[in-house]
Design a protein around this motif. Structure first.
Motif, PDB file in Angstrom:
ATOM      1  N   GLY A  10      -4.156  -1.806  -5.056  1.00  0.00           N
ATOM      2  CA  GLY A  10      -4.971  -1.162  -4.038  1.00  0.00           C
ATOM      3  C   GLY A  10      -4.114  -0.590  -2.933  1.00  0.00           C
ATOM      4  N   LEU A  11      -4.703  -0.473  -1.768  1.00  0.00           N
ATOM      5  CA  LEU A  11      -4.014   0.123  -0.628  1.00  0.00           C
ATOM      6  C   LEU A  11      -3.281  -0.945   0.170  1.00  0.00           C
ATOM      7  CD1 LEU A  11      -3.500   2.540   1.277  1.00  0.00           C
ATOM      8  CD2 LEU A  11      -5.649   1.937   2.422  1.00  0.00           C
ATOM      9  N   VAL A  12      -2.021  -0.687   0.434  1.00  0.00           N
ATOM     10  CA  VAL A  12      -1.194  -1.585   1.224  1.00  0.00           C
ATOM     11  C   VAL A  12      -0.514  -0.749   2.308  1.00  0.00           C
ATOM     12  CG1 VAL A  12       0.694  -3.257   1.221  1.00  0.00           C
ATOM     13  CG2 VAL A  12      -0.765  -3.034  -0.795  1.00  0.00           C
ATOM     14  N   ARG A  13      -0.476  -1.267   3.495  1.00  0.00           N
ATOM     15  CA  ARG A  13       0.179  -0.548   4.585  1.00  0.00           C
ATOM     16  C   ARG A  13       1.692  -0.705   4.480  1.00  0.00           C
ATOM     17  NH1 ARG A  13      -3.530   1.327   7.931  1.00  0.00           N
ATOM     18  NH2 ARG A  13      -5.517   0.242   8.150  1.00  0.00           N
ATOM     19  N   LEU A  88       6.484  -3.672   1.974  1.00  0.00           N
ATOM     20  CA  LEU A  88       6.195  -2.527   1.126  1.00  0.00           C
ATOM     21  C   LEU A  88       6.643  -1.227   1.778  1.00  0.00           C
ATOM     22  CD1 LEU A  88       4.530  -2.433  -1.698  1.00  0.00           C
ATOM     23  CD2 LEU A  88       4.750  -4.586  -0.489  1.00  0.00           C
ATOM     24  N   ARG A  89       7.190  -0.363   0.948  1.00  0.00           N
ATOM     25  CA  ARG A  89       7.670   0.947   1.376  1.00  0.00           C
ATOM     26  C   ARG A  89       6.903   2.023   0.640  1.00  0.00           C
ATOM     27  NH1 ARG A  89      13.828  -0.883  -0.239  1.00  0.00           N
ATOM     28  NH2 ARG A  89      14.093  -2.486   1.386  1.00  0.00           N
ATOM     29  N   GLY A  94       2.733   3.367  -6.764  1.00  0.00           N
ATOM     30  CA  GLY A  94       2.719   3.770  -8.156  1.00  0.00           C
ATOM     31  C   GLY A  94       1.761   2.925  -8.949  1.00  0.00           C
ATOM     32  N   VAL A  95       1.815   3.102 -10.246  1.00  0.00           N
ATOM     33  CA  VAL A  95       1.018   2.277 -11.145  1.00  0.00           C
ATOM     34  C   VAL A  95       1.894   1.125 -11.623  1.00  0.00           C
ATOM     35  CG1 VAL A  95      -0.321   2.177 -13.275  1.00  0.00           C
ATOM     36  CG2 VAL A  95      -0.332   4.268 -11.874  1.00  0.00           C
ATOM     37  N   SER A 121       0.329   3.278   2.227  1.00  0.00           N
ATOM     38  CA  SER A 121       0.002   4.295   3.219  1.00  0.00           C
ATOM     39  C   SER A 121      -0.590   3.641   4.454  1.00  0.00           C
ATOM     40  CB  SER A 121      -0.995   5.298   2.634  1.00  0.00           C
ATOM     41  OG  SER A 121      -1.399   6.242   3.630  1.00  0.00           O
ATOM     42  N   SER A 122      -0.370   4.268   5.590  1.00  0.00           N
ATOM     43  CA  SER A 122      -0.980   3.770   6.818  1.00  0.00           C
ATOM     44  C   SER A 122      -2.302   4.479   7.082  1.00  0.00           C
ATOM     45  CB  SER A 122      -0.020   3.971   8.000  1.00  0.00           C
ATOM     46  OG  SER A 122       0.372   5.317   8.096  1.00  0.00           O
TER      47      SER A 122
END
Length: 122
Positions: A10-13, A88-89, A94-95, A121-122
């Motif tokens: 999912g989404l991670v900052r 995380l960068r 990616g998958v 993404s932020s």
């Protein structure tokens, strides 16, 4: 023969934390190594980068880009593998594919999961 079911993603900052898990339904097959590979956005389907693997004897191997930020572990039943990654960068996006093999190989894997998308993404 072996089905791999991934969860997490999912989404991670940026700077955040990621945890993925993968459970193998082995149907009697002998699974030695399990691990994670990832494919960057826009990369060819067969271009998958090693993230981390762990053998049935708990020998681990990490890709250079995640060393020091990543921990792979396996449950006592040896059918579930966990990936934890910190810091995380954007390039970690990616998958992420779970993979398993009958041997402790870092080469082509016998079985693959369908993949789970990680967006940074932020």
């Amino acid at each position: 023969q072996v089905r791999l079911t991934e969860s997490g993603g999912g989404l991670v900052r940026p700077g955040g934390f990621l945890k993925l898990s993968c459970t193998a339904s082995t149907n009697g097959a002998n699974v030695n190594s399990m691990g994670w590979y990832r494919r960057a956005p826009g990369a060819a389907e067969n271009k998958r980068e090693l993230v981390a693997t762990i053998t049935i004897n708990e020998l681990t191997h990490y890709g250079d880009s995640v060393k020091g930020r990543c921990t792979i572990s396996r449950d006592n039943a040896k059918t579930t593998v966990y990936l934890q990654m910190s810091g995380l960068r954007p390039e970690d996006a990616g998958v992420y594919y779970c993979a398993a093999d009958r041997t402790p190989t870092l080469g082509p894997q016998d079985w693959w999961g369908e993949g789970t998308l990680v967006t940074v993404s932020s």
